[in-house]
Design an enzyme around this catalytic site. Structure first.
Site, PDB file in Angstrom:
ATOM      1  NE  ARG A 180     -24.895 -21.007 -49.014  1.00  0.00           N
ATOM      2  CZ  ARG A 180     -25.701 -22.029 -48.772  1.00  0.00           C
ATOM      3  NH1 ARG A 180     -26.688 -21.892 -47.909  1.00  0.00           N
ATOM      4  NH2 ARG A 180     -25.516 -23.188 -49.370  1.00  0.00           N
TER       5      ARG A 180
ATOM      6  CE  LYS B  96     -28.307 -42.542 -50.850  1.00  0.00           C
ATOM      7  NZ  LYS B  96     -29.723 -42.325 -50.450  1.00  0.00           N
TER       8      LYS B  96
ATOM      9  N   GLY C 271     -21.844 -28.925 -52.767  1.00  0.00           N
ATOM     10  CA  GLY C 271     -21.637 -28.569 -51.373  1.00  0.00           C
ATOM     11  C   GLY C 271     -20.441 -29.214 -50.700  1.00  0.00           C
TER      12      GLY C 271
ATOM     13  N   GLY D 216     -27.047 -27.502 -55.240  1.00  0.00           N
ATOM     14  CA  GLY D 216     -28.011 -28.059 -56.192  1.00  0.00           C
ATOM     15  C   GLY D 216     -27.994 -27.348 -57.524  1.00  0.00           C
TER      16      GLY D 216
END
Length: 395
Positions: free
Chosen positions: A36, A198, A351, A374
């Site tokens: 990053r 999920k 991610g 996200g």
């Protein structure tokens, strides 16, 4: 989407306040992955090349939840950033306050001040106007290059734009350049590969992409909810019972839209969820009662390969199986290689899928590997990202 970029700003002689994503992993105070930090370098270097400019850098790290916790200090980042830039980076003791304001005001051309963790204050995540104004007072212009937090309306990502001329850095500019055409006007055939644990975390993505893609591949732990919804036996595999109807509705929507859905045709299973368990190949969509689905099988991989042949747009979000266990990583590894080999435009976001392409060495063969987990997920859902929307229409 029309956003002003850093090249549209006159930075000569300006003190540039920039929001970056330096939320790097630390172990005992040592940075274990500086990806990053490196991702922000092009924008930081460009700003420093402008005559007379100086830098005030802000970021968060971890979740200190409005408290000053030393373990979340950005001090290790200042040291690593200095090494990467080849020039001194001064670490501020705080991110607001008289001492910080005074030091920022006295910065000379080429000097760099890294502020302490903005999430040491509750006003950051609450997007408190007073806190945003204090941050904004540290610069003459504002640049946002933190795509990883662009989906949050925080003081340092959205609030400060109300007080300073604002623009996007090169990282955000690149993210928008790849995601927006993919979602608004993709080249066809368009294949979306969606995995992860999920269904509940991917409903918005699936609903949005069904309207846009020609083929939708569903893998990872979420596939067992879909298989259960179609009447297949899933053994001891985890599924979300409360989302069985959602899965059924999504499959019906895909059928109505003419979108082909690929669910696992075969599996790699285990008797228990453990890295030490011996993989068991299951030839067929039904999983025996005593087994847990851990990965997709060879027939499924062949079906995905056929779908990707000739694809002009490909987006991948989420692993195909328990790739962190070496014995069950094959599905994710082979999908990563397939995506990397595609001639169409390839975008990987999320991610775990980003971690997979980096881990297996395919990142440099993919057109765009997103820096935001996200944020990329919400982009794929078609949501407005506050940190980017705040920069729109300001050209």
């Amino acid at each position: 989407m029309s956003i002003r970029t850093v090249k549209d700003l006159d930075l000569r002689g300006k003190r540039v306040l920039i929001r970056v994503d330096f939320n790097v992993p630390l172990k005992e105070g040592v940075i274990t992955d500086d990806t990053r930090i490196k991702a922000a370098l092009p924008t930081l270097k460009y700003i420093l090349e402008q005559e007379g400019s100086s830098l005030v850098i802000m970021s968060h790290l971890g979740r200190p939840k409005g408290e000053k916790k030393p373990e979340f200090s950005l001090a290790p980042v200042a040291k690593r950033l200095s090494e990467l830039l080849g020039r001194p980076v001064e670490m501020a003791a705080d991110c607001i306050g008289d001492a910080v304001t005074s030091r920022a005001a006295s910065l000379k051309a080429g000097e760099i001040l890294l502020l302490e963790n903005v999430r040491y204050y509750a006003g950051e995540t609450k997007n408190d106007p007073d806190f945003a104004k204090k941050l904004a007072s540290l610069g003459d212009v504002y640049v946002n290059d933190a795509f990883g937090t662009a989906h949050r309306a925080h003081a340092s990502t959205e609030g400060v734009t109300k007080f300073l001329p604002s623009a996007a850095g090169f990282l955000i500019e690149k993210e928008v350049a790849f995601f927006e055409p993919l979602l608004k006007n993709p080249e066809h055939p368009f294949v979306a590969i969606i995995g992860g644990a999920k269904v509940s975390t991917k409903i918005g993505v699936l609903e949005n992409l069904i309207d846009k893609c020609d083929t939708l591949v569903i893998g990872g732990g979420m596939c067992y909810t879909f298989l259960k919804a179609t009447g297949k036996s899933i053994g001891k595999s985890l599924f979300e019972e409360e989302f069985l109807k959602t899965a059924t509705d999504l499959l019906k929507k895909a059928e109505q839209k003419g979108t082909k859905v690929i669910l696992p045709l075969d599996h790699v299973c285990a008797k228990a969820f453990s890295e030490k368990e011996t993989p068991i190949a299951v030839d067929g969509a039904n999983i025996p009662e005593d087994l847990i689905g851990m990965d997709i099988g060879v027939q499924t991989l062949a079906e995905i390969k056929n779908a990707l042949a000739g694809a002009r747009s490909i987006v991948w979000n989420g692993p195909m199986g328990v790739f962190e266990f070496e014995a069950y990583a094959k599905g994710t590894v082979e999908v990563a290689e397939m995506v990397a080999s595609c001639k169409g435009t390839t975008v990987v976001g999320g991610g775990d899928s980003v971690a997979a392409v980096n881990k297996f060495g395919f990142a440099d063969r993919i057109d765009h590997v997103s820096t935001g987990g996200g944020a990329s997920l919400e982009f794929l859902e078609g949501k407005v990202l506050p940190g980017i929307a705040a920069l729109e229409g300001s050209k």
